[in-house]
Scaffold this active site. Structure first.
Site, mmCIF file in Angstrom:
data_model
loop_
_atom_site.group_PDB
_atom_site.id
_atom_site.type_symbol
_atom_site.label_atom_id
_atom_site.label_comp_id
_atom_site.label_asym_id
_atom_site.label_seq_id
_atom_site.Cartn_x
_atom_site.Cartn_y
_atom_site.Cartn_z
ATOM 1 N N GLU A 97 0.840 -1.202 0.000
ATOM 2 C CA GLU A 97 0.000 0.000 0.000
ATOM 3 C C GLU A 97 0.875 1.252 0.000
ATOM 4 O O GLU A 97 2.043 1.215 0.403
ATOM 5 C CB GLU A 97 -0.884 -0.079 1.258
ATOM 6 C CG GLU A 97 -1.789 1.059 1.548
ATOM 7 C CD GLU A 97 -2.876 1.302 0.515
ATOM 8 O OE1 GLU A 97 -2.514 1.615 -0.634
ATOM 9 O OE2 GLU A 97 -4.067 1.218 0.859
ATOM 10 N N ASP A 98 0.308 2.370 -0.461
ATOM 11 C CA ASP A 98 1.065 3.619 -0.446
ATOM 12 C C ASP A 98 1.100 4.256 0.938
ATOM 13 O O ASP A 98 2.145 4.692 1.411
ATOM 14 C CB ASP A 98 0.510 4.624 -1.482
ATOM 15 C CG ASP A 98 -0.992 4.845 -1.364
ATOM 16 O OD1 ASP A 98 -1.638 4.241 -0.488
ATOM 17 O OD2 ASP A 98 -1.533 5.636 -2.167
ATOM 18 N N ASP A 101 -3.621 5.579 6.533
ATOM 19 C CA ASP A 101 -4.168 6.760 7.201
ATOM 20 C C ASP A 101 -5.012 6.240 8.364
ATOM 21 O O ASP A 101 -4.469 5.890 9.409
ATOM 22 C CB ASP A 101 -4.976 7.571 6.178
ATOM 23 C CG ASP A 101 -5.495 8.885 6.724
ATOM 24 O OD1 ASP A 101 -5.128 9.230 7.861
ATOM 25 O OD2 ASP A 101 -6.258 9.568 6.032
ATOM 26 N N PHE A 150 -1.682 15.912 4.539
ATOM 27 C CA PHE A 150 -2.063 15.303 3.265
ATOM 28 C C PHE A 150 -0.849 15.301 2.349
ATOM 29 O O PHE A 150 -0.268 16.353 2.072
ATOM 30 C CB PHE A 150 -3.229 16.040 2.618
ATOM 31 C CG PHE A 150 -3.843 15.228 1.525
ATOM 32 C CD1 PHE A 150 -4.802 14.266 1.818
ATOM 33 C CD2 PHE A 150 -3.417 15.367 0.212
ATOM 34 C CE1 PHE A 150 -5.333 13.458 0.813
ATOM 35 C CE2 PHE A 150 -3.938 14.559 -0.800
ATOM 36 C CZ PHE A 150 -4.902 13.623 -0.493
ATOM 37 N N ARG A 163 0.819 11.784 -8.901
ATOM 38 C CA ARG A 163 1.263 10.420 -8.593
ATOM 39 C C ARG A 163 2.702 10.179 -9.053
ATOM 40 O O ARG A 163 3.411 9.353 -8.495
ATOM 41 C CB ARG A 163 0.356 9.388 -9.279
ATOM 42 C CG ARG A 163 -1.040 9.284 -8.688
ATOM 43 C CD ARG A 163 -1.724 8.014 -9.203
ATOM 44 N NE ARG A 163 -3.164 8.057 -9.011
ATOM 45 C CZ ARG A 163 -3.793 7.688 -7.894
ATOM 46 N NH1 ARG A 163 -3.097 7.268 -6.873
ATOM 47 N NH2 ARG A 163 -5.099 7.744 -7.802
HETATM 48 P P1 IMP Z 1 -7.334 4.702 5.031
HETATM 49 O O1 IMP Z 1 -8.325 3.591 4.792
HETATM 50 O O2 IMP Z 1 -7.934 5.837 5.814
HETATM 51 O O3 IMP Z 1 -6.044 4.206 5.664
HETATM 52 O O4 IMP Z 1 -6.999 5.391 3.644
HETATM 53 C C1 IMP Z 1 -6.530 4.656 2.595
HETATM 54 C C2 IMP Z 1 -6.343 5.408 1.312
HETATM 55 O O5 IMP Z 1 -6.668 6.807 1.374
HETATM 56 C C3 IMP Z 1 -4.882 5.363 0.920
HETATM 57 O O6 IMP Z 1 -4.569 4.155 0.299
HETATM 58 C C4 IMP Z 1 -4.785 6.546 -0.002
HETATM 59 O O7 IMP Z 1 -5.197 6.163 -1.296
HETATM 60 C C5 IMP Z 1 -5.767 7.547 0.580
HETATM 61 N N1 IMP Z 1 -5.036 8.524 1.408
HETATM 62 C C6 IMP Z 1 -5.000 8.610 2.750
HETATM 63 N N2 IMP Z 1 -4.213 9.622 3.150
HETATM 64 C C7 IMP Z 1 -3.724 10.205 2.018
HETATM 65 C C8 IMP Z 1 -2.821 11.301 1.763
HETATM 66 O O8 IMP Z 1 -2.287 11.974 2.668
HETATM 67 N N3 IMP Z 1 -2.570 11.577 0.448
HETATM 68 C C9 IMP Z 1 -3.104 10.870 -0.580
HETATM 69 N N4 IMP Z 1 -3.937 9.829 -0.380
HETATM 70 C C10 IMP Z 1 -4.255 9.500 0.908
#
Ligand code: IMP
Length: 176
Positions: A97-98, A101, A150, A163
């Site tokens: 995963e990237d 959050d 962010f 990206r």
């Molecule tokens: P989570 O389920 O809240 O952990 O969010 C997952 C997805 O939200 C990540 O895989 C990203 O695609 C997107 N995301 C969360 N934070 C960021 C950020 O700071 N920048 C860009 N994408 C984000």
């Protein structure tokens, strides 16, 4: 859309060096286990490309897309938008995963894959935000822990932009 600037947070060389270290950890832990590297779309593809080129033990590459339902804070709600192509029963899986959050998407994905019979499910992420999470999420491999900003670049987008940036930067909104 609000005006903003992207400010560098982590430079290319630092990212590349760290990814090579994470790759060696995975290589050591998974030698002979032929894990499925499940790249989480879309953002995970850049990190995955770097990571996988530095892992010198056999693995299978696959892709998965998922989204947590809009506005949910709870676990259990997940929609698989692109499923894995490989059968996973009895396989070790690493979700690539990237960024983590809230971690909700990965938590839910992990639960789904375990129920389907995966032998183990672990997480490798380039970035993890330093925040309190209301549910237990084990992140086994990560590149950098970052503040709750962010961020974009190295696969991460803001409205599908940035990206391809060769660094990780944070978005700073300019006041009007
Ligand atoms: P989570 O389920 O809240 O952990 O969010 C997952 C997805 O939200 C990540 O895989 C990203 O695609 C997107 N995301 C969360 N934070 C960021 C950020 O700071 N920048 C860009 N994408 C984000």
């Amino acid at each position: 859309m609000r005006e903003y600037q992207v400010k560098e947070l982590i430079d290319r060389e630092t990212i590349e060096r760290r990814i090579a270290e994470v790759a060696k950890e995975i290589e050591r832990d998974y030698a002979g286990k032929n894990p499925i590297m499940a790249v989480v779309l879309k953002g995970g593809f850049v990190f995955a490309a770097d990571l996988l080129r530095s892992i010198d033990t056999p693995f299978t590459v696959d892709f998965i897309g998922a989204s947590s339902y809009e506005g949910t804070q709870s676990t259990g709600d997940i929609k698989i938008t692109k499923d894995l192509d490989n059968p996973i029963t009895g396989r070790h899986i690493i979700l690539v995963e990237d960024i983590v959050d809230s971690g909700l998407t990965l938590y839910n994905l992990g639960e789904v894959l375990r129920k389907r019979g995966a032998l183990s499910v672990k997480i490798a992420t380039l970035l993890i935000k330093k925040i309190d999470r209301p549910f237990p999420l084990d992140v086994d491999y990560f590149g950098f822990e970052i503040p709750d900003e962010f961020v974009v670049g190295w696969g991460l987008d803001y409205n599908e932009r940035h990206r391809g940036l060769p660094f990780v930067g944070y978005v700073e909104f300019t006041e009007d």
